[in-house]
Design a protein around this motif. Structure first.
Motif, mmCIF file in Angstrom:
data_model
loop_
_atom_site.group_PDB
_atom_site.id
_atom_site.type_symbol
_atom_site.label_atom_id
_atom_site.label_comp_id
_atom_site.label_asym_id
_atom_site.label_seq_id
_atom_site.Cartn_x
_atom_site.Cartn_y
_atom_site.Cartn_z
ATOM 1 N N SER A 84 0.838 -1.200 0.000
ATOM 2 C CA SER A 84 0.000 0.000 0.000
ATOM 3 C C SER A 84 0.877 1.255 0.000
ATOM 4 N N ALA A 85 1.933 1.220 0.815
ATOM 5 C CA ALA A 85 2.857 2.362 0.878
ATOM 6 C C ALA A 85 3.554 2.559 -0.466
ATOM 7 N N GLU A 86 3.922 1.457 -1.124
ATOM 8 C CA GLU A 86 4.588 1.538 -2.420
ATOM 9 C C GLU A 86 3.640 2.096 -3.480
ATOM 10 N N ILE A 87 2.370 1.716 -3.409
ATOM 11 C CA ILE A 87 1.379 2.234 -4.363
ATOM 12 C C ILE A 87 1.215 3.740 -4.188
ATOM 13 N N VAL A 88 1.169 4.193 -2.940
ATOM 14 C CA VAL A 88 1.066 5.634 -2.667
ATOM 15 C C VAL A 88 2.286 6.361 -3.223
ATOM 16 N N LYS A 89 3.461 5.780 -3.018
ATOM 17 C CA LYS A 89 4.700 6.375 -3.523
ATOM 18 C C LYS A 89 4.674 6.465 -5.050
ATOM 19 N N LEU A 90 4.242 5.387 -5.691
ATOM 20 C CA LEU A 90 4.177 5.369 -7.152
ATOM 21 C C LEU A 90 3.165 6.387 -7.670
ATOM 22 N N ALA A 91 2.055 6.516 -6.963
ATOM 23 C CA ALA A 91 1.033 7.483 -7.375
ATOM 24 C C ALA A 91 1.592 8.902 -7.337
ATOM 25 N N LYS A 92 2.378 9.207 -6.308
ATOM 26 C CA LYS A 92 2.995 10.523 -6.207
ATOM 27 C C LYS A 92 3.983 10.750 -7.350
ATOM 28 N N GLU A 93 4.772 9.713 -7.668
ATOM 29 C CA GLU A 93 5.732 9.824 -8.766
ATOM 30 C C GLU A 93 5.006 10.017 -10.096
ATOM 31 N N MET A 94 3.872 9.332 -10.274
ATOM 32 C CA MET A 94 3.093 9.478 -11.497
ATOM 33 C C MET A 94 2.539 10.895 -11.616
ATOM 34 N N SER A 168 3.241 3.257 -13.952
ATOM 35 C CA SER A 168 1.898 2.687 -14.100
ATOM 36 C C SER A 168 1.932 1.158 -14.057
ATOM 37 N N LYS A 169 2.937 0.583 -14.729
ATOM 38 C CA LYS A 169 3.086 -0.878 -14.740
ATOM 39 C C LYS A 169 3.409 -1.401 -13.343
ATOM 40 N N ASP A 170 4.312 -0.710 -12.639
ATOM 41 C CA ASP A 170 4.680 -1.121 -11.281
ATOM 42 C C ASP A 170 3.491 -1.019 -10.331
ATOM 43 N N ALA A 171 2.707 0.051 -10.488
ATOM 44 C CA ALA A 171 1.535 0.226 -9.628
ATOM 45 C C ALA A 171 0.533 -0.900 -9.842
ATOM 46 N N SER A 172 0.351 -1.304 -11.087
ATOM 47 C CA SER A 172 -0.572 -2.416 -11.384
ATOM 48 C C SER A 172 -0.082 -3.711 -10.745
ATOM 49 N N ALA A 173 1.237 -3.930 -10.819
ATOM 50 C CA ALA A 173 1.809 -5.139 -10.213
ATOM 51 C C ALA A 173 1.634 -5.120 -8.696
#
Length: 359
Positions: A84-94, A168-173
């Protein structure tokens, strides 16, 4: 009798009294040979009578399965939190990446509009109309700089678009992993509840006298295992000197004595076995894995003879239980549902091995 033998005998007596006096014994002790066990017949059952020791062993097995499922639940929960933390981080980067792309596109559009305002004539063509040689030379330099700036802008735009696709790909994974761990959590949660309910159902069928005898059998099993462990002479080699962090961890853990066991709990009011040990070491300034199985897998292992207070003793072949060694052949641990954090004999359960968080 020398001082060491006197100390060992005293420890054996203290552990015996502790186990016999405690209302919350350590669980999963090796089975003692029953001399004349009581028997219990389930209401309405036509099957042969089962001994109370058989019932004790069945309850013990159910709670051990619940403990193993609790470890699976805790690990899935820990992994889900990290995902969940990684998804939040990726969302910020996106979001940052998209903002940068928008800025680059605006800059590219501004350049195109400037050329349009110049009549659509390329800078090189306009430069050819200049009569002054110095102006011509200066213009060539500016054109070269402009070309480089444009190429850099296009390169960065391409790179940012590729990064955005990767995010986007990492977030999906990560979402897929998160959902998989949520499924694992639910499965483990269901198993925990089923095993605890089954064990409680067996206990509820016992008469008051039988339940008291059952607790006595548990204590006796703990006592026999601890006595055998101490009789092996293991304390003769164990170093009782704790590290500075180890002392802090022991202090935290022993302050929790009397608090109820609750699967998945990390305090402050309730704990499961690895919740207690992980929080104790966190209080000492050292983060360790959340579950007993991960503590066994990832922390440095040491020989029993080198054990010192603060070290973690991992129990059972599946590493489903953990206690903290506090010295003099004893541990503090959260035993199982229906019991409280307590002190028990370090050898009162089958030891898999010992790990040291601050090695």
């Amino acid at each position: 009798m020398n001082r060491r033998h006197v100390a060992t005998a005293a420890i054996t007596l203290v552990c015996a009294l502790t186990v016999l006096a405690s209302g919350s014994p350590a669980f999963a002790a090796p089975e003692p040979p029953p001399s004349a066990p009581a028997s219990v017949t389930e209401p309405g059952a036509s099957a042969p009578e089962r001994s109370l020791e058989d019932v004790r062993q069945e309850i013990e097995a159910l709670y051990r399965k619940a403990a193993s499922a609790t470890d699976a639940y805790n690990l899935a929960e820990e992994q889900a939190a990290a995902q969940s933390a990684e998804i939040v981080k990726l969302a910020k980067e996106m979001t940052k990446g998209q903002a940068r792309i928008d800025d680059l596109k605006n800059r590219a559009g501004a350049a195109a509009r400037a050329q349009y305002r110049g009549g659509g004539m390329p800078p090189e063509a306009r430069l050819m109309l200049v009569d002054d040689p110095q102006l011509f030379i200066d213009g060539v330099g500016r054109i070269r700089q402009g070309h480089k700036a444009t190429q850099d802008l296009l390169n960065e735009l391409t790179r940012m678009q590729a990064d955005l696709a990767t995010y986007s790909k990492d977030a999906s994974a990560q979402w897929e992993k998160l959902e998989a761990n949520r499924v694992k959590q639910e499965k483990a949660k269901k198993e925990i509840k089923e095993k605890i309910a089954a064990a409680k159902k067996l206990e509820d069928k016992l008469e008051k006298e039988e339940l008291a005898r059952l607790i006595e059998l548990e204590r006796q099993a703990q006592y026999d295992a601890q006595t055998a462990w101490l009789s092996s002479g293991v304390l003769k080699e164990i170093d009782s000197r704790a590290s500075k962090q180890g002392k802090k961890a022991v202090t935290f853990a022993t302050k929790q004595i009397g608090k109820p066991y609750e699967w998945g709990a990390e305090g402050p009011g309730t704990f499961d076995c690895s919740g207690l040990t992980s929080q104790a070491w966190a209080a000492a300034g050292r983060g360790i894995p959340r579950t007993s199985q991960e503590q066994w897998r990832l922390l440095p292992r040491i020989a029993i003879k080198d054990m010192r207070p603060g070290d973690l003793i991992i129990y059972h072949s599946d590493a489903s239980h953990v206690g903290m060694y506090i010295g003099d052949g004893a541990i503090v641990h959260a035993p199982r549902p229906g019991r409280n954090v307590t002190i028990a004999g370090a050898g009162s359960m089958g030891i898999l091995g010992v790990v040291r968080p601050d090695k």
